[in-house]
Design a protein around this motif. Sequence first.
Motif, PDB file in Angstrom:
ATOM      1  N   ALA A   1       0.815  -1.220   0.000  1.00  0.00           N
ATOM      2  CA  ALA A   1       0.000   0.000   0.000  1.00  0.00           C
ATOM      3  C   ALA A   1       0.844   1.263   0.000  1.00  0.00           C
ATOM      4  O   ALA A   1       0.365   2.338  -0.372  1.00  0.00           O
ATOM      5  CB  ALA A   1      -0.925   0.004   1.213  1.00  0.00           C
ATOM      6  N   THR A   2       2.110   1.151   0.396  1.00  0.00           N
ATOM      7  CA  THR A   2       2.933   2.355   0.544  1.00  0.00           C
ATOM      8  C   THR A   2       3.304   2.990  -0.787  1.00  0.00           C
ATOM      9  O   THR A   2       3.713   4.143  -0.828  1.00  0.00           O
ATOM     10  CB  THR A   2       4.226   2.035   1.319  1.00  0.00           C
ATOM     11  OG1 THR A   2       5.013   1.099   0.567  1.00  0.00           O
ATOM     12  CG2 THR A   2       3.905   1.441   2.681  1.00  0.00           C
ATOM     13  N   GLY A   3       3.162   2.246  -1.884  1.00  0.00           N
ATOM     14  CA  GLY A   3       3.492   2.802  -3.191  1.00  0.00           C
ATOM     15  C   GLY A   3       2.383   3.647  -3.788  1.00  0.00           C
ATOM     16  O   GLY A   3       2.575   4.305  -4.812  1.00  0.00           O
TER      17      GLY A   3
ATOM     18  N   GLY B   1       0.065   6.808   5.478  1.00  0.00           N
ATOM     19  CA  GLY B   1       0.294   6.047   6.695  1.00  0.00           C
ATOM     20  C   GLY B   1      -0.952   5.268   7.082  1.00  0.00           C
ATOM     21  O   GLY B   1      -1.849   5.060   6.268  1.00  0.00           O
ATOM     22  N   CYS B   2      -1.016   4.842   8.330  1.00  0.00           N
ATOM     23  CA  CYS B   2      -2.144   4.035   8.790  1.00  0.00           C
ATOM     24  C   CYS B   2      -3.420   4.874   8.852  1.00  0.00           C
ATOM     25  O   CYS B   2      -3.499   5.823   9.638  1.00  0.00           O
ATOM     26  CB  CYS B   2      -1.847   3.454  10.169  1.00  0.00           C
ATOM     27  SG  CYS B   2      -3.234   2.516  10.858  1.00  0.00           S
ATOM     28  N   PRO B   3      -4.433   4.552   8.050  1.00  0.00           N
ATOM     29  CA  PRO B   3      -5.659   5.357   8.048  1.00  0.00           C
ATOM     30  C   PRO B   3      -6.429   5.262   9.354  1.00  0.00           C
ATOM     31  O   PRO B   3      -7.146   6.193   9.723  1.00  0.00           O
ATOM     32  CB  PRO B   3      -6.468   4.759   6.888  1.00  0.00           C
ATOM     33  CG  PRO B   3      -5.971   3.362   6.759  1.00  0.00           C
ATOM     34  CD  PRO B   3      -4.514   3.427   7.101  1.00  0.00           C
ATOM     35  N   PHE B   4      -6.271   4.154  10.067  1.00  0.00           N
ATOM     36  CA  PHE B   4      -7.023   3.966  11.307  1.00  0.00           C
ATOM     37  C   PHE B   4      -6.480   4.850  12.429  1.00  0.00           C
ATOM     38  O   PHE B   4      -7.243   5.429  13.198  1.00  0.00           O
ATOM     39  CB  PHE B   4      -6.995   2.493  11.706  1.00  0.00           C
ATOM     40  CG  PHE B   4      -7.542   1.589  10.639  1.00  0.00           C
ATOM     41  CD1 PHE B   4      -8.901   1.544  10.388  1.00  0.00           C
ATOM     42  CD2 PHE B   4      -6.699   0.817   9.862  1.00  0.00           C
ATOM     43  CE1 PHE B   4      -9.420   0.732   9.392  1.00  0.00           C
ATOM     44  CE2 PHE B   4      -7.201  -0.003   8.862  1.00  0.00           C
ATOM     45  CZ  PHE B   4      -8.567  -0.038   8.623  1.00  0.00           C
TER      46      PHE B   4
ATOM     47  N   TYR C   1       5.385   6.677   5.303  1.00  0.00           N
ATOM     48  CA  TYR C   1       4.789   7.964   4.926  1.00  0.00           C
ATOM     49  C   TYR C   1       5.746   9.122   5.223  1.00  0.00           C
ATOM     50  O   TYR C   1       5.971   9.995   4.387  1.00  0.00           O
ATOM     51  CB  TYR C   1       3.473   8.164   5.676  1.00  0.00           C
ATOM     52  CG  TYR C   1       2.891   9.554   5.523  1.00  0.00           C
ATOM     53  CD1 TYR C   1       2.677  10.103   4.263  1.00  0.00           C
ATOM     54  CD2 TYR C   1       2.561  10.317   6.644  1.00  0.00           C
ATOM     55  CE1 TYR C   1       2.149  11.376   4.120  1.00  0.00           C
ATOM     56  CE2 TYR C   1       2.029  11.586   6.505  1.00  0.00           C
ATOM     57  CZ  TYR C   1       1.828  12.111   5.246  1.00  0.00           C
ATOM     58  OH  TYR C   1       1.313  13.372   5.108  1.00  0.00           O
ATOM     59  N   ILE C   2       6.342   9.116   6.412  1.00  0.00           N
ATOM     60  CA  ILE C   2       7.237  10.200   6.815  1.00  0.00           C
ATOM     61  C   ILE C   2       8.532  10.176   6.010  1.00  0.00           C
ATOM     62  O   ILE C   2       9.137  11.213   5.736  1.00  0.00           O
ATOM     63  CB  ILE C   2       7.559  10.094   8.327  1.00  0.00           C
ATOM     64  CG1 ILE C   2       6.259  10.163   9.147  1.00  0.00           C
ATOM     65  CG2 ILE C   2       8.527  11.181   8.766  1.00  0.00           C
ATOM     66  CD1 ILE C   2       5.484  11.448   8.979  1.00  0.00           C
TER      67      ILE C   2
END
Length: 221
Positions: free
Chosen positions: A128-130, A136-139, A198-199
């Motif tokens: 999912a990171t691509g 980042g984590c949506p939750f 994400y960062i």
Amino acid sequence: MLVILISRYKLGRSVSLISSDIGSQGAGHMAKPGKDTGAAAGKERLLETARRLFLRHGASNVGINDVTNAAGVAKMTLYNNFASKEALTVAVYEEMASLTLQALKRARSGSKTEEGRIEAIFDLFGAATGNSDYRGCPFIHASLQEAQPEGPLYSLVQAYKKELRAHILAALEEERSVRSELADQILMLLDGAVTEAYIKGVADPINVAKRAVAALMRCGA
């Protein structure tokens, strides 16, 4: 089938995260779709549109008008299906949690080795990171945006994280003497890797975390 009741806030309905028994059947079981009616199609369009907007902009930055305009439906259609924006938001993240848990079950069931099962879990999140919309984590994002520190979204995320840990625990061999503690350590590494993806403080966080997990598993009894 295990049904975890997330909360009973005044959302117009009870919110639940449905999953199978982790140890034997895996997680996540989606109900079979019913008759394809206009109302059902409108609801699905709202959920899909809201999910896309929430992931891209954050749930707190998306209003009811944004969702209905993007979905091409009347505001009344939204309120016929969801009592409030809060109810819509919880429904969106509930569905995402259920789908993620289903994918986790499939991922870990595809390998017969402990190492392969754990690696498959990391690879699932790494895929999912691509995505250009990856944040980042949506939750975790959703729980932080909630006005109530322990409101319905927080409860949903907490239940999801417990189920995620259960998947990791189930992927580990039962003979391990420190199996439970190792599952906690792996979950923390996974959460950190997802955030770093994400960062971008680390160039390749998913693979770095996978190597750290492999070292932990070699050291653990």
